[in-house]
Each structure stands twice: as C-alpha cells, then as structure tokens.
Design a protein around this motif. Sequence first.
Motif, PDB file in Angstrom:
ATOM      1  N   ARG A 298       0.828  -1.220   0.000  1.00  0.00           N
ATOM      2  CA  ARG A 298       0.000   0.000   0.000  1.00  0.00           C
ATOM      3  C   ARG A 298       0.850   1.252   0.000  1.00  0.00           C
ATOM      4  O   ARG A 298       0.504   2.262  -0.637  1.00  0.00           O
ATOM      5  CB  ARG A 298      -0.931   0.006   1.209  1.00  0.00           C
ATOM      6  N   MET A 301       1.696   2.253  -3.342  1.00  0.00           N
ATOM      7  CA  MET A 301       0.575   2.884  -4.038  1.00  0.00           C
ATOM      8  C   MET A 301       0.341   4.307  -3.541  1.00  0.00           C
ATOM      9  O   MET A 301      -0.581   4.984  -4.012  1.00  0.00           O
ATOM     10  CB  MET A 301      -0.711   2.076  -3.807  1.00  0.00           C
ATOM     11  N   LEU A 303      -0.373   5.003  -0.346  1.00  0.00           N
ATOM     12  CA  LEU A 303      -1.383   4.932   0.704  1.00  0.00           C
ATOM     13  C   LEU A 303      -0.729   4.624   2.048  1.00  0.00           C
ATOM     14  O   LEU A 303       0.073   3.704   2.156  1.00  0.00           O
ATOM     15  CB  LEU A 303      -2.411   3.835   0.386  1.00  0.00           C
ATOM     16  N   TYR A 315      -8.256   3.308   3.073  1.00  0.00           N
ATOM     17  CA  TYR A 315      -7.845   2.286   2.099  1.00  0.00           C
ATOM     18  C   TYR A 315      -7.910   0.910   2.748  1.00  0.00           C
ATOM     19  O   TYR A 315      -8.056   0.779   3.977  1.00  0.00           O
ATOM     20  CB  TYR A 315      -6.422   2.558   1.591  1.00  0.00           C
ATOM     21  N   ARG A 316      -7.789  -0.112   1.918  1.00  0.00           N
ATOM     22  CA  ARG A 316      -7.786  -1.483   2.430  1.00  0.00           C
ATOM     23  C   ARG A 316      -6.353  -1.922   2.691  1.00  0.00           C
ATOM     24  O   ARG A 316      -5.499  -1.876   1.803  1.00  0.00           O
ATOM     25  CB  ARG A 316      -8.445  -2.445   1.442  1.00  0.00           C
ATOM     26  N   LEU A 317      -6.138  -2.425   3.896  1.00  0.00           N
ATOM     27  CA  LEU A 317      -4.810  -2.906   4.292  1.00  0.00           C
ATOM     28  C   LEU A 317      -4.646  -4.399   4.034  1.00  0.00           C
ATOM     29  O   LEU A 317      -3.587  -4.837   3.552  1.00  0.00           O
ATOM     30  CB  LEU A 317      -4.583  -2.611   5.774  1.00  0.00           C
ATOM     31  N   ASN A 319      -6.588  -7.871   2.303  1.00  0.00           N
ATOM     32  CA  ASN A 319      -7.698  -8.333   1.472  1.00  0.00           C
ATOM     33  C   ASN A 319      -7.690  -9.853   1.368  1.00  0.00           C
ATOM     34  O   ASN A 319      -7.538 -10.434   0.298  1.00  0.00           O
ATOM     35  CB  ASN A 319      -7.629  -7.707   0.072  1.00  0.00           C
ATOM     36  N   ASP A 323      -3.919 -11.134   0.082  1.00  0.00           N
ATOM     37  CA  ASP A 323      -2.756 -10.781   0.900  1.00  0.00           C
ATOM     38  C   ASP A 323      -2.255 -11.960   1.725  1.00  0.00           C
ATOM     39  O   ASP A 323      -1.457 -11.775   2.654  1.00  0.00           O
ATOM     40  CB  ASP A 323      -3.094  -9.600   1.825  1.00  0.00           C
ATOM     41  N   ASP A 331      -9.521  -2.535   6.940  1.00  0.00           N
ATOM     42  CA  ASP A 331      -9.553  -1.228   6.295  1.00  0.00           C
ATOM     43  C   ASP A 331      -9.023  -0.175   7.255  1.00  0.00           C
ATOM     44  O   ASP A 331      -9.392  -0.145   8.444  1.00  0.00           O
ATOM     45  CB  ASP A 331     -10.981  -0.853   5.890  1.00  0.00           C
ATOM     46  N   THR A 361       0.767  -0.201  11.007  1.00  0.00           N
ATOM     47  CA  THR A 361       0.108   1.064  10.631  1.00  0.00           C
ATOM     48  C   THR A 361       0.398   2.202  11.604  1.00  0.00           C
ATOM     49  O   THR A 361       0.250   3.371  11.227  1.00  0.00           O
ATOM     50  CB  THR A 361      -1.409   0.866  10.563  1.00  0.00           C
ATOM     51  N   ASP A 589      -5.886  -1.487  -4.137  1.00  0.00           N
ATOM     52  CA  ASP A 589      -5.535  -1.951  -2.795  1.00  0.00           C
ATOM     53  C   ASP A 589      -6.395  -3.131  -2.365  1.00  0.00           C
ATOM     54  O   ASP A 589      -6.362  -3.521  -1.187  1.00  0.00           O
ATOM     55  CB  ASP A 589      -5.656  -0.809  -1.779  1.00  0.00           C
ATOM     56  N   HIS A 590      -7.127  -3.733  -3.325  1.00  0.00           N
ATOM     57  CA  HIS A 590      -7.896  -4.959  -3.101  1.00  0.00           C
ATOM     58  C   HIS A 590      -7.329  -6.060  -4.006  1.00  0.00           C
ATOM     59  O   HIS A 590      -7.992  -6.514  -4.942  1.00  0.00           O
ATOM     60  CB  HIS A 590      -9.378  -4.742  -3.413  1.00  0.00           C
TER      61      HIS A 590
END
Length: 610
Positions: A298, A301, A303, A315-317, A319, A323, A331, A361, A589-590
Amino acid sequence: AIMMLSTRFCPNRLLGGRHVQQNQRNLVTCFSGYRPQANPSKNGRTTAGGKGSDDGENETLDIDGLLNNKEALNEARQSLLGQLAGRGSGDSNTSTQKEDARGSRRSADDRSSSSRNGPGRGGGRGGDRDRERGGDRDRERGGRGGDRGRENRDRGGDRGGDRGDRRDDRRDRSFRPPRPSVPALDTSTFKHATVVLKEGKEFMFNMGSPMVYSGATEVVSGKRGGPPPQAGDPVSLVDCRGREIGWGVFNPVSMFRVRIMQFEHEYAGPGATAEARAAYMDVAALVRLRVRQAAQLRAAMGLGADRQAAATTVYRLLNSEGDGLSGVVADVLGECVVVQSVAGWAERHKADIMDAVRAATGCAQVVWRINADILAEEGITTPQQEEQAAGEEGEEARVVVREAGVQLYASPLGQKTGFYADQRDTRAYVAALCKGRSVLDLCCYSGGFALAAARAGAREVVGVDSSGPALALARDNAALNALDQVSFVKADVSEYMREADEAGRAYDVVVLDPPKLAPNRGTLPRARTKYQRLNEQAMKLVAPGGLLTTCSCSGAMSQSGEFVPMLMDAARAAGRSITLMRVAGAAGDHPLNPAYPEGRYLTAVTVRVL
C-alpha cells in the motif's frame, strides 16, 4: 414406382438418362430391344413388348394403366425383385436359366408376331437375333452377377474382419490398466500434524489455490501419530506420496478444511528469505510477515505513508486471500483500523492479528468486526457484543477520513467495515466526467459518488437511499465539504426512479450502486432479474448521450460474467442503446489471488446511453 418400373423395363437406357421421356399422358417411352412380357392395360394399350409392337425398336410403357392393374403391377414388382435377388446372390447359373427361359418366350412371341405380319426381318432372323442377344446378354449379366456375388462375399469377409479388428483396437484403446496402488503413508513418522490429499487432488494446489475443501482430503493425522489437530492448528499439507505442498491452518468442521498460509517454495525454495523460513508452521510469525508485506504494497501505491498530509487516508490494508491471510480483511479509516473476521483460525489468533496491524500502521485504535453467520459455519459462536474493541465508543463513533481531498465521516461500526474503499478508483473516474452536469446517485449510502461529483464541479447532484442513518451521514459529509449543490432524498430507489420517469426528469450522469442482491449462486437467476429491472429504470432517467455507472458487489454475479449481458437486456427493455466505456473491479488496494477467482466480487461498468 415409375423409377423402379422404368429401371425394370429398360435398365441400361435409364442409367444414362438420355432415352427416357415422360409425355403428357404420364407414359414412359423406352427405346430398347429388351421387351418383357406384361398384361394389357384397361385402355387396350400394350403395357410392354408383345402385341402391338411392330419392330421391337420403340416400345411404350403405359404407367397409368399399369398402376390401375394391381395384378400387372404385382407381377412386375415380383419380377423386378426376383431379378435383383438373382444379381445379388451371385448364383449365375440360376439367373442365366431364368433369363434363357424368358428369352425363349420372347422369341416365340416374336415368331408369332412375324407370322401375322408376313415374311421378312420380323420373322426368324429377328427372333434368332433377339434370342442370341438376350441369351448372351443374360448369360453375361449372370456371369457378372456371380462375379459380383463372389466379390461381395470376399469384400464382406474383409470388411467383417476389418470391423472386428477396429473393435478390438477400440477395446485396446479404451482399456486402461489400473494405476499402481500408492502405498499408505506411515503417519507415525510425520513431524507435524498433517493433512494428506487424495490422489490426483494436488494439481490445483500446485497451481496456487489457497483453499483445501474437505472432499480433497484423505487422511488427517496428528504429530507423530498423536491426537488429530484442532481448529486453528497449523498443519502440513502433503500429496498422497508424502511430498509437502505447503502448510496452513486446520478446521475440522469448516468446508475449508485447510487455509494455506505458505507454499513450499516460499519457505524452502531457492528464493526463500530468512523471514519466510522462520515463519514455517508458526501462525503468529506468519501473520506479522503478511501484514508487513501488505503495508509495504500500500505504501508503494501512495497509501498510508503520511496520514496527516495525504490526500487519501482511507484504504484497504488486508484483502483476505489476496494478501495471504484467508478470512481476514482490514480497512484503515484515518487513525482507526477496522478488522473483519470470517474464519475460525482468525478468531483463535485475534490478538496476534491486532498486534501485527498496530505495528504495521501505527494506529492505536483497532476495531474487531465479525460475521456471525459465516463464523457459525466455521464452528465459532461469538456474541455480537464482542464486536467492539477496547476503547470503542459505540455505534455513533465517527472518524474523519479523506479520499482524493474530499473529507468524509466514516463509522467503524457502519456497513461493511464503515466505508466502501473498494469504489475509490471508480468514484475518481466518474467525478472526472461530471463537471457542469447533473448527477443522480442511487443507493448513495454516505454520499461517496455524490460528493466526489460535486467537488469535481457537477451542476446539480441528487443522492437517494432508503437508510435514514446513511443519509444523515451523507448530509454531514456534504456540510463538512461545504457542497451546497448536493441534496439527499430518503426513498426506495425503485419507487423514486418510477416517479422521476413519470415526471419526465432526466440526468446527464446516473450512478447505481445497489447492495448485494445475489449472496450465492443459487439466488443468481432471481438477482439477475432484479438487476435488470433496476438498470432498465436507471437508463430511462439518463438523458440522451448521458452516462450510466452501474455496479454489483455480488460475487456470484461478477464471477458469472452475466453483468454486461444483463445490461444489454436492460437497454433493449428500456428502448435505449448503450456503448461500453469501462469495466472495472475493486481498487488496486484490493489485490486478488488469480488461483482463487472466488475472491472477485465487485463489478463497476460505465456506459453511454443513447
């Protein structure tokens, strides 16, 4: 009947097709010296040969008369069948004798006819000539018939032998010797709890499929033959010959008997890192590795790098299978992370997952969400009140996030994980097409499409949803961004579209993003009808040359490939024509595992409507 009788009375001439004519009286004229006996017809004409024939050169067969005389027709039929049988039987002697007798009768008739007509060529010489020709021709035919009969017998015998050989060949080809039996594995030697696949089931997992269904397993064994593994335990996955494919987490009651965490090449291949090798059969270590890898993707990207200054902070962390952590999604909502669990192993390792998310994060607040219905299928019964994590203030808690510069309130305990981050790229695409246009956002939820269009310069924006709390959130979002050209209406979207159509209203851009209508494949036919009806109504509200962006978050619909064909049906029903502009899925991010297409659930299509 005409063809059979014509063949009977002048076989040689008919085959050439030059000397057979049909006159106005349905008479077949045969030019032949071959004159068989036949009975006179009712009209007095001679049906063939004999009486009334002057020279044997031109004879007339009265088909009408013959067909009206059943006895004559039957005699001709029996004569024909007898002749054909004689040719096919190969009995040349019998055939020749019959033809000689017929030839003698014909000669006697010719002689009597000659006597009545006077002396000359019609007398003895004509009869002798006919007899010689008839006898020689018949003997020759008989000989040919015998030769053909022998050839047919020989050919038939050869064909029969060939057919038998071909049948034997087919039997040989269809025969498959039994596979040598695979010796049973000695489970007492396994160093880890192990799941053994059935023979032939390893192919899909060698291709990267992360889900092992219960029907693919042959043996479940504990460590060194000890007690079997429990839900959430790590197990080694091997084929029927004992070769290790990878390892995963086990669940004895789930349809997903093993969720693969690592494949063999990841921890034992030439490119395996020390960190990957250290995570072998260690769920906590593997979770830390996967979450860190997801955060790095991410960040690439753009993000999650700087939440204070970034234009996008939602955003999605994680998926799920995309992942490498099947059954877990997460998320990031600004300073909060919402984790949703749908797997038994994740419930057992909840603390490990939450710790890894905080570390990757830097977010202190992590909300744990569950899907109770799916977890029940995993053998997990968790009270709904356990959804809230420590420090959560309840359903009314909100956090502020940004998407492409638009500020939005998000509810960690709202629908899904509190925000539809999967539509980020589609919202940006639609917003770029809305400047100076009127926009209708159907099933708007918290106003994501409506607010993005308004911020991009849309002239007028209307959002419609049936949920009061969702619309309250949408209005607050509009106020947060000082977007006065946006209004929201609480109504059933189908009723709203019907009334708008009756009122003659039309919009330059229409967005339709309904909730999931096909939760599984069994409901797909009914859901397709609903999708078509909704899209038909939506197309009627698009101004000529306008745009429709329509979506489906039903995995069954997206995976069926029926969404675009459904739109074509809807366009025909609405009396409109459409041009396909864009077909997309969830945002980048998915990520998806290509070996597990069941992970694809979202379809977003933009069309021009004429």
